[in-house]
Scaffold this active site. Structure first.
Site, PDB file in Angstrom:
ATOM      1  N   SER A 185      14.397  16.089  -1.444  1.00 16.52           N
ATOM      2  CA  SER A 185      13.256  15.171  -1.471  1.00 16.52           C
ATOM      3  C   SER A 185      11.976  15.880  -1.899  1.00 16.52           C
ATOM      4  O   SER A 185      10.931  15.258  -2.012  1.00 16.52           O
ATOM      5  CB  SER A 185      13.059  14.532  -0.086  1.00 16.52           C
ATOM      6  OG  SER A 185      12.876  15.536   0.897  1.00 16.52           O
TER       7      SER A 185
ATOM      8  N   ASN B   3      12.499  16.043  12.298  1.00 17.42           N
ATOM      9  CA  ASN B   3      12.389  14.606  12.586  1.00 17.42           C
ATOM     10  C   ASN B   3      11.008  14.231  13.122  1.00 17.42           C
ATOM     11  O   ASN B   3      10.383  13.266  12.660  1.00 17.42           O
ATOM     12  CB  ASN B   3      13.473  14.177  13.573  1.00 17.42           C
ATOM     13  CG  ASN B   3      14.869  14.345  12.989  1.00 17.42           C
ATOM     14  OD1 ASN B   3      15.004  14.659  11.804  1.00 17.42           O
ATOM     15  ND2 ASN B   3      15.891  14.162  13.808  1.00 17.42           N
TER      16      ASN B   3
ATOM     17  N   THR C 262      -8.318 -27.903  -8.392  1.00 14.55           N
ATOM     18  CA  THR C 262      -7.088 -28.008  -7.607  1.00 14.55           C
ATOM     19  C   THR C 262      -6.036 -28.477  -8.593  1.00 14.55           C
ATOM     20  O   THR C 262      -6.347 -29.228  -9.521  1.00 14.55           O
ATOM     21  CB  THR C 262      -7.205 -29.022  -6.447  1.00 14.55           C
ATOM     22  OG1 THR C 262      -7.371 -30.332  -6.992  1.00 14.55           O
ATOM     23  CG2 THR C 262      -8.388 -28.702  -5.538  1.00 14.55           C
ATOM     24  N   HIS C 263      -4.804 -28.013  -8.409  1.00 18.21           N
ATOM     25  CA  HIS C 263      -3.724 -28.326  -9.360  1.00 18.21           C
ATOM     26  C   HIS C 263      -4.110 -27.908 -10.784  1.00 18.21           C
ATOM     27  O   HIS C 263      -3.632 -28.499 -11.752  1.00 18.21           O
ATOM     28  CB  HIS C 263      -3.371 -29.811  -9.346  1.00 18.21           C
ATOM     29  CG  HIS C 263      -3.144 -30.353  -7.969  1.00 18.21           C
ATOM     30  ND1 HIS C 263      -1.921 -30.434  -7.363  1.00 18.21           N
ATOM     31  CD2 HIS C 263      -4.043 -30.829  -7.048  1.00 18.21           C
ATOM     32  CE1 HIS C 263      -2.045 -30.946  -6.149  1.00 18.21           C
ATOM     33  NE2 HIS C 263      -3.327 -31.183  -5.925  1.00 18.21           N
TER      34      HIS C 263
ATOM     35  N   SER D 242      -3.504  -6.495 -30.621  1.00 19.36           N
ATOM     36  CA  SER D 242      -2.132  -6.749 -31.057  1.00 19.36           C
ATOM     37  C   SER D 242      -1.842  -5.887 -32.272  1.00 19.36           C
ATOM     38  O   SER D 242      -2.715  -5.682 -33.116  1.00 19.36           O
ATOM     39  CB  SER D 242      -1.984  -8.225 -31.409  1.00 19.36           C
ATOM     40  OG  SER D 242      -0.893  -8.401 -32.296  1.00 19.36           O
TER      41      SER D 242
ATOM     42  N   LYS E 175      -6.510 -10.628 -32.044  1.00 22.33           N
ATOM     43  CA  LYS E 175      -6.173 -10.716 -30.627  1.00 22.33           C
ATOM     44  C   LYS E 175      -6.929  -9.726 -29.753  1.00 22.33           C
ATOM     45  O   LYS E 175      -7.168  -8.594 -30.120  1.00 22.33           O
ATOM     46  CB  LYS E 175      -4.671 -10.475 -30.427  1.00 22.33           C
ATOM     47  CG  LYS E 175      -3.769 -11.613 -30.845  1.00 22.33           C
ATOM     48  CD  LYS E 175      -4.006 -12.919 -30.097  1.00 22.33           C
ATOM     49  CE  LYS E 175      -3.532 -12.861 -28.654  1.00 22.33           C
ATOM     50  NZ  LYS E 175      -2.064 -12.735 -28.547  1.00 22.33           N
TER      51      LYS E 175
ATOM     52  N   ASN F 208      -6.166  -8.961 -25.774  1.00 22.25           N
ATOM     53  CA  ASN F 208      -5.281  -9.371 -24.679  1.00 22.25           C
ATOM     54  C   ASN F 208      -5.742  -8.802 -23.337  1.00 22.25           C
ATOM     55  O   ASN F 208      -6.157  -7.646 -23.260  1.00 22.25           O
ATOM     56  CB  ASN F 208      -3.851  -8.910 -24.971  1.00 22.25           C
ATOM     57  CG  ASN F 208      -3.279  -9.574 -26.210  1.00 22.25           C
ATOM     58  OD1 ASN F 208      -3.579 -10.736 -26.479  1.00 22.25           O
ATOM     59  ND2 ASN F 208      -2.492  -8.831 -26.970  1.00 22.25           N
TER      60      ASN F 208
ATOM     61  N   GLU G 249      -3.121  -8.698 -16.550  1.00 21.73           N
ATOM     62  CA  GLU G 249      -1.692  -9.028 -16.524  1.00 21.73           C
ATOM     63  C   GLU G 249      -0.916  -7.985 -15.725  1.00 21.73           C
ATOM     64  O   GLU G 249       0.022  -8.313 -14.990  1.00 21.73           O
ATOM     65  CB  GLU G 249      -1.150  -9.120 -17.950  1.00 21.73           C
ATOM     66  CG  GLU G 249      -1.709 -10.301 -18.721  1.00 21.73           C
ATOM     67  CD  GLU G 249      -1.357 -10.220 -20.196  1.00 21.73           C
ATOM     68  OE1 GLU G 249      -0.517 -11.017 -20.636  1.00 21.73           O
ATOM     69  OE2 GLU G 249      -1.897  -9.360 -20.914  1.00 21.73           O
TER      70      GLU G 249
ATOM     71  N   TYR H 241      17.013   8.976  14.262  1.00 23.17           N
ATOM     72  CA  TYR H 241      16.841   9.385  12.876  1.00 23.17           C
ATOM     73  C   TYR H 241      18.169   9.337  12.132  1.00 23.17           C
ATOM     74  O   TYR H 241      19.199   9.757  12.651  1.00 23.17           O
ATOM     75  CB  TYR H 241      16.252  10.813  12.784  1.00 23.17           C
ATOM     76  CG  TYR H 241      16.095  11.257  11.342  1.00 23.17           C
ATOM     77  CD1 TYR H 241      14.953  10.934  10.617  1.00 23.17           C
ATOM     78  CD2 TYR H 241      17.117  11.946  10.685  1.00 23.17           C
ATOM     79  CE1 TYR H 241      14.827  11.299   9.288  1.00 23.17           C
ATOM     80  CE2 TYR H 241      16.992  12.311   9.357  1.00 23.17           C
ATOM     81  CZ  TYR H 241      15.849  11.984   8.661  1.00 23.17           C
ATOM     82  OH  TYR H 241      15.722  12.331   7.348  1.00 23.17           O
TER      83      TYR H 241
ATOM     84  N   GLN I 186      14.882   9.188   4.710  1.00 25.07           N
ATOM     85  CA  GLN I 186      14.200   9.967   3.673  1.00 25.07           C
ATOM     86  C   GLN I 186      13.755   9.069   2.512  1.00 25.07           C
ATOM     87  O   GLN I 186      12.780   9.363   1.835  1.00 25.07           O
ATOM     88  CB  GLN I 186      15.136  11.073   3.165  1.00 25.07           C
ATOM     89  CG  GLN I 186      14.520  11.970   2.125  1.00 25.07           C
ATOM     90  CD  GLN I 186      15.377  13.190   1.884  1.00 25.07           C
ATOM     91  OE1 GLN I 186      15.441  14.077   2.721  1.00 25.07           O
ATOM     92  NE2 GLN I 186      16.070  13.232   0.757  1.00 25.07           N
TER      93      GLN I 186
ATOM     94  N   LYS J 248       9.965   7.400   1.685  1.00 22.09           N
ATOM     95  CA  LYS J 248       8.754   7.948   1.075  1.00 22.09           C
ATOM     96  C   LYS J 248       8.400   7.381  -0.298  1.00 22.09           C
ATOM     97  O   LYS J 248       7.244   7.004  -0.518  1.00 22.09           O
ATOM     98  CB  LYS J 248       8.836   9.470   1.044  1.00 22.09           C
ATOM     99  CG  LYS J 248       8.466  10.058   2.396  1.00 22.09           C
ATOM    100  CD  LYS J 248       8.993  11.449   2.591  1.00 22.09           C
ATOM    101  CE  LYS J 248       9.513  11.640   3.986  1.00 22.09           C
ATOM    102  NZ  LYS J 248      10.798  10.936   4.263  1.00 22.09           N
TER     103      LYS J 248
HETATM  104  N1  ARG Z   1      13.343  15.280   4.340  1.00 24.14           N
HETATM  105  C1  ARG Z   1      13.700  14.632   5.558  1.00 24.14           C
HETATM  106  C2  ARG Z   1      13.180  13.191   5.555  1.00 24.14           C
HETATM  107  O1  ARG Z   1      12.264  12.957   4.868  1.00 24.14           O
HETATM  108  C3  ARG Z   1      13.098  15.335   6.728  1.00 24.14           C
HETATM  109  C4  ARG Z   1      13.817  15.082   8.007  1.00 24.14           C
HETATM  110  C5  ARG Z   1      15.152  15.693   7.924  1.00 24.14           C
HETATM  111  N2  ARG Z   1      15.823  15.637   9.155  1.00 24.14           N
HETATM  112  C6  ARG Z   1      17.148  15.850   9.266  1.00 24.14           C
HETATM  113  N3  ARG Z   1      17.680  15.734  10.425  1.00 24.14           N
HETATM  114  N4  ARG Z   1      17.875  16.146   8.214  1.00 24.14           N
HETATM  115  O2  ARG Z   1      13.709  12.312   6.208  1.00 24.14           O
END
Ligand code: ARG
Length: 459
Positions: free
Chosen positions: A20, A106, A151-152, A279, A285, A287, A292, A319, A324, A327
């Site tokens: 990660s 964790n 409205t509408h 365009s 044009k 735009n 948008e 956990y 993970q 994120k």
């Molecule tokens: N990179 C992990 C996450 O974002 C950190 C926690 C990992 N914990 C574990 N027991 N493997 O969730």
């Protein structure tokens, strides 16, 4: 990292799949902040010496500077931001082998993310206020401009343009409140929850919480009250994504109004060239791409919210590595909402209002048909009867191809006897606006109050 129990290393495919650090490295400042506070607590309770603490913190600072300067070597082999920083630190500072005492990734990642969310929500609040100020400036520069309210998507009744813009301000102000709630809900320190069941070591959770600013208005530490919930809970992530999704809906609705208003059919405003594109084929044009995209990004923000809801739904406590995946959607929601608010402020700063086109659109006397019914009501006619009579007058005017206010007295009296020669006075637009004087209505007196209110709030 956990080598003791294993006879072979994770496969290259497993590393690629499970890392990660490519996205959670942006947590580095919070991870370092968390580790410093944790080290300070360990020293405070005597689990590490003052010298070990100083060495750890000095090492963390050097690493922080290297990361800022882009000189830190991130290794996917080390999975995540936490392991990368800890390993780099341990290589330089032997005492760092004690840093993970009474801590798990964790509770560490839960803490990092709460620190991130407090900052992210706060920064979106600032951007909401900036966009609000840009809106207020447009309203202030066009105080006398009237437009049809719809409205509408059909012309309904006249309103001051500022009244329409203030409706947008209400939306953004509610978003501001939602991010304030996120800041509050994120403001609980999970550190000390450990992996799931705390620790046998004599730590001081309140000390860490205070060091990280997890405190209430009176400075008292706020620590999570259940170690299992602390590492399993992702509610505030979802609340954040939800607040972003709803802000995205608001940006999208504002953008849609601007797109309509800037079309040749409306012509109420022109958008700044800097936020439009041309365009490749049609030379004429211009735009409204920025608007948008504000509309389009709203879908993406809703997707992020849904990802998080679905991610957590069936997970057993506590956990699980699934988490993970929380994120990317959280980070993306923050980035896109922040960009969207900046873009809206930019579009508004360069917006030009075409007062002539607005005046032409609002000049249609049919927009005051309701006022005409109210005229009859003031003469004692029941509203349903008045509504019917004015409807008949509108049809009559349409058939005779004259504007509603140009019917002869004889014609208007043919639909209802209560019409007197003064009936055309209803079509004085300024007077019609002045009558809309109640709280929340678009009359000039209310508008002055709202200008004062927003000036005060956004100052
Ligand atoms: N990179 C992990 C996450 O974002 C950190 C926690 C990992 N914990 C574990 N027991 N493997 O969730």
């Amino acid at each position: 990292m956990w080598g003791g129990r294993f006879s072979e290393n994770p496969s290259a495919l497993m590393l690629k799949f499970s890392e990660s650090v490519t996205f959670d490295r942006r947590l580095a400042p919070f991870d370092i902040q968390g580790s410093k506070a944790h080290a300070a607590m360990l020293a405070h309770v005597g689990l590490i010496s003052k010298r070990e603490h100083d060495a750890i913190c000095a090492g963390l600072e050097v690493i922080g500077r290297e990361i800022d300067a882009g000189r830190f070597r991130w290794e996917t082999r080390l999975e995540d931001v936490h392991m990368n920083i800890e390993q780099a630190l341990t290589k330089r500072v032997p005492a760092a082998a004690k840093l993970h005492t009474a801590r798990s990734r964790n509770d560490q990642v839960a803490t990092d993310m709460r620190l991130f969310l407090k900052q992210a929500a706060g920064s979106l609040q600032t951007k909401l206020r900036a966009a609000g100020r840009a809106l207020l400036a447009v309203a202030g520069a066009n105080r006398d401009v009237l437009v049809p309210g719809y409205t509408h998507l059909q012309r309904a009744q006249p309103v001051f343009l500022a009244h329409h813009l203030f409706a947008w301000l209400e939306m953004l102000d509610r978003d501001h409140g939602r991010f304030a709630a996120v800041v509050d809900h994120a403001n609980w320190c999970p550190l000390g929850a450990g992996a799931v069941a705390g620790t046998t070591l004599p730590i001081d959770r309140e000390f860490t919480a205070k060091a990280l600013g997890f405190v209430d208005a009176r400075g008292r530490p706020r620590v999570t009250q259940n170690s299992m919930d602390a590492v399993a809970d992702r509610d505030v992530f979802i609340e954040f994504a939800s607040a972003c999704a709803l802000a995205g809906v608001h940006l999208s609705r504002i953008a849609e109004d601007l797109i309509l208003w800037s079309s040749a059919e409306f012509g109420f405003v022109s958008l700044p060239d800097a936020f439009c594109t041309g365009s490749s084929l049609m030379p004429q044009k211009k735009n409204p791409d920025a608007c948008e995209l504000l509309r389009g990004k709203a879908a993406r923000l809703q997707g992020n919210l849904h990802t998080l809801l679905a991610l957590v739904k069936g997970l057993p406590l506590t956990y699980n590595r699934d988490l993970q995946e929380d994120k990317p959607p959280v980070f993306d929601s923050f980035d896109q909402t922040a960009l969207g608010l900046d873009v809206l402020a930019g579009v508004l700063a360069g917006l030009r209002v075409d007062a002539r086109r607005c005046a032409a659109a609002v000049a249609d006397p049919a927009l005051l048909a309701t006022d005409l019914a109210d005229y009859l009501v003031r003469k004692g006619v029941p509203f349903r009867e008045a509504h019917h009579a004015v409807g008949a007058a509108v049809r009559l005017a349409e058939n005779e191809a004259v504007p509603l206010d140009r019917l002869t007295l004889g014609r208007i009296r043919s639909v209802h006897r209560a019409f007197d020669p003064d009936w055309t006075g209803v079509f004085n637009l300024r007077r019609a606006m002045a009558r809309r004087a109640g709280t929340g209505m678009p009359g000039p007196a209310q508008l002055r109050r709202q200008f004062a209110r927003w000036h005060k709030l956004l100052a």
